[in-house]
Design a protein around this motif. Structure first.
Motif, PDB file in Angstrom:
ATOM      1  N   MET A   1       0.847  -1.203   0.000  1.00 50.17           N
ATOM      2  CA  MET A   1       0.000   0.000   0.000  1.00 50.17           C
ATOM      3  C   MET A   1       0.878   1.247   0.000  1.00 50.17           C
ATOM      4  O   MET A   1       1.923   1.294   0.642  1.00 50.17           O
ATOM      5  N   ILE A   2       0.394   2.252  -0.693  1.00 49.54           N
ATOM      6  CA  ILE A   2       1.229   3.426  -0.940  1.00 49.54           C
ATOM      7  C   ILE A   2       1.643   4.149   0.355  1.00 49.54           C
ATOM      8  O   ILE A   2       2.772   4.597   0.485  1.00 49.54           O
ATOM      9  N   LEU A   3       0.739   4.216   1.329  1.00 54.57           N
ATOM     10  CA  LEU A   3       1.098   4.902   2.573  1.00 54.57           C
ATOM     11  C   LEU A   3       2.210   4.157   3.314  1.00 54.57           C
ATOM     12  O   LEU A   3       3.092   4.773   3.926  1.00 54.57           O
ATOM     13  N   ASP A   4       2.166   2.859   3.242  1.00 49.06           N
ATOM     14  CA  ASP A   4       3.239   2.076   3.868  1.00 49.06           C
ATOM     15  C   ASP A   4       4.576   2.323   3.184  1.00 49.06           C
ATOM     16  O   ASP A   4       5.620   2.382   3.833  1.00 49.06           O
ATOM     17  N   ASP A   5       4.503   2.465   1.843  1.00 53.71           N
ATOM     18  CA  ASP A   5       5.738   2.766   1.111  1.00 53.71           C
ATOM     19  C   ASP A   5       6.314   4.116   1.549  1.00 53.71           C
ATOM     20  O   ASP A   5       7.513   4.256   1.763  1.00 53.71           O
ATOM     21  N   ILE A   6       5.412   5.094   1.666  1.00 54.97           N
ATOM     22  CA  ILE A   6       5.857   6.424   2.092  1.00 54.97           C
ATOM     23  C   ILE A   6       6.468   6.348   3.483  1.00 54.97           C
ATOM     24  O   ILE A   6       7.534   6.896   3.760  1.00 54.97           O
ATOM     25  N   LYS A   7       5.777   5.620   4.330  1.00 55.79           N
ATOM     26  CA  LYS A   7       6.241   5.495   5.712  1.00 55.79           C
ATOM     27  C   LYS A   7       7.621   4.842   5.777  1.00 55.79           C
ATOM     28  O   LYS A   7       8.543   5.370   6.411  1.00 55.79           O
TER      29      LYS A   7
END
Lengths: 263, 209
Positions: B1-7
């Motif tokens: 998931m994109i937010l996890d990647d950002i995190k």
């Protein structure tokens, strides 16, 4: 070469407690151990004691001198406290820690340096703030050293402290200091250079490794005085080894005595 | 998931990846607030935690903060256009006579990373200047830093200036810096002592909760 033993400082818990209890025996013991371990000077700092700094300085100076006949490094920003400590220092030539190019501090501390014919630790900073590059430091040095000399402080009594910034927050901090040392040596060969050895490693693990490596590197570049914990055997081992390897220990006599003293 | 990647990119301090991730998330229709809270701020909370546990060190915290700021720069205009609220407000500075800014800056970075609005007063801040800043900005927290035994008395003077100005009850004062201790904080009448940037965020959060 000069080693200033840094342990008598009330920001250290054991010293703070000893001062609170007026435990003279403990202070005498720490002073004695530092001299025995190779400290030529004993630093005395009680800057954490807000209201009683001058009084405690007096007590500490007297107490330390009951144990050792070493000259002292009187460490305070407060001219009154410096005056108290210096007036009681009986052995050899005391050191003032510290003066700087900051106008107020310079004007307040200089008269004490002259009055007591003390050596001075001079911080490479002025009212422009903390220095970052070797160039920043040299701008201060080029004014501060001639000012002190013109005022009557002998060149050989000046110990410049380049001010150490942690390499963990500024990765060029170590190399800027090494460059500063080389430039000071080139421009003012008679002036001494001193620093403390713990700032450089702030924020990183295995701090002792960095502190030790930094001592060796700075000494190689020309630094000739350190404020450190002389009871740190590894550090003192590197100190004597480096001196010998740099050709500053005739017939390796100091290295050998350190070995025979159990280092 | 994109937010996890950002995190995870933020935690690892990978600036370019954070920027790409944030842009991609916006394209996918995620809200700026969601990206901030669940990507960037969530990352900095992990960073603070790891720092406190000695799993990561100052340079790693700095590089993570730099990555976070790169992400924030992209969404900031969108956030400011909206109605997003800060967690709370803090005014922070290093005391008069003291020019050390590293610890103070780490605290500011971590607080901003945790969603605080922070007014940075810089170094060599006189007690009156702290008081004036509180009158102007009305923060809940005042952070006071001192890195020298010799400038610790200025912390006491700063607390006293708030008492004199009649503002002591309006703010919580947190003190920190290498020579400072919990006992010293109590002695000078501060509300709390923070030993590092990670715990500063936690303590500040606790004081306004």
């Amino acid at each position: 070469m000069l080693i200033v033993g840094e342990l008598i400082n009330t920001s250290r818990k054991s010293i703070r407690e000893a001062v609170e209890n007026r435990d003279a025996a403990y202070i005498r013991d720490i002073a004695g151990k530092q001299v025995q371990a190779g400290a030529g000077y004993i630093d005395v700092n009680c800057g954490t004691l807000l209201d009683s700094e001058a009084e405690v300085m007096g007590w500490l100076v007297e107490t330390v001198q009951e144990a050792v006949q070493a000259p002292l490094c009187i460490d305070s920003p407060d001219p009154k406290t410096l005056d108290t400590g210096l007036s009681l220092a009986r052995f050899g030539q005391p050191v003032i820690n510290s003066i700087s190019g900051e106008k107020e501090r310079y004007e307040a501390v200089l008269p004490l340096a002259l009055k007591y014919k003390a050596k001075v630790i001079a911080l490479c900073m002025d009212d422009g703030g903390m220095p970052v590059t070797a160039g920043d430091r040299m701008r201060v040095v080029r004014k501060l050293v001639p000012d002190l000399v013109c005022a009557g402080v002998p060149m050989g009594d000046i110990y410049l402290d380049p001010l150490i910034i942690p390499v963990g927050t500024s990765d060029q901090a170590g190399s800027e200091v090494l460059e500063t040392i080389r430039r000071i040596k080139a421009e003012f060969p008679e002036v001494h250079i001193i620093c403390g050895l713990s700032n450089v490693s702030y924020g990183l693990p295995n701090r002792k490794l960095l502190n030790q490596a930094f001592m060796i590197q700075t000494m190689t570049a020309g630094m000739d005085a350190y404020i450190l914990d002389p009871l740190d055997h590894t550090m003192m081992g590197f100190y004597y080894a480096s001196q010998a390897l740099l050709g500053k220990d005739e017939f390796c006599m100091n290295y050998l005595s350190a070995y025979r003293n159990g280092l | 998931m994109i937010l996890d990647d950002i995190k995870s990119a933020t935690i690892a301090g990978q600036k370019a990846q954070v920027e790409n991730g944030v842009k991609r998330a916006l394209e996918e229709g995620l809200s700026p607030g969601d990206i901030l809270d669940n990507g960037l701020i969530a990352a900095m909370l992990v960073v603070g935690e790891k720092f406190r546990n000695n799993e990561i060190f100052v340079p790693e915290m700095l590089i993570a903060a730099r990555a976070m700021q790169a992400g924030v720069r992209i969404i900031e205009p969108l956030i400011l256009a909206g109605e997003r609220k800060y967690v709370a407000k803090a005014v922070i500075g290093t005391v008069k006579g003291d020019l050390h800014d590293i610890g103070k800056n780490l605290v500011i970075m971590m607080l901003r990373g945790a969603g605080w609005e922070v007014v940075d007063l810089g170094v060599d801040v006189a007690p009156e200047k702290f008081v004036a800043a509180v009158q102007e900005h009305r923060p809940q927290i005042v952070g006071v830093s001192a890195l020298l035994t010799t400038t610790m008395p200025a912390m006491k003077a700063t607390v006293e200036a708030f008492v004199r100005a009649g503002l002591r009850e309006n703010v919580k004062i947190i003190v920190g810096g290498a020579p400072v201790s919990r006992e010293f904080a109590t002695e000078i009448g501060a509300d709390a002592y923070a030993g590092d940037a990670g715990s500063a965020v936690e303590i500040a959060g606790g004081l306004v909760a």
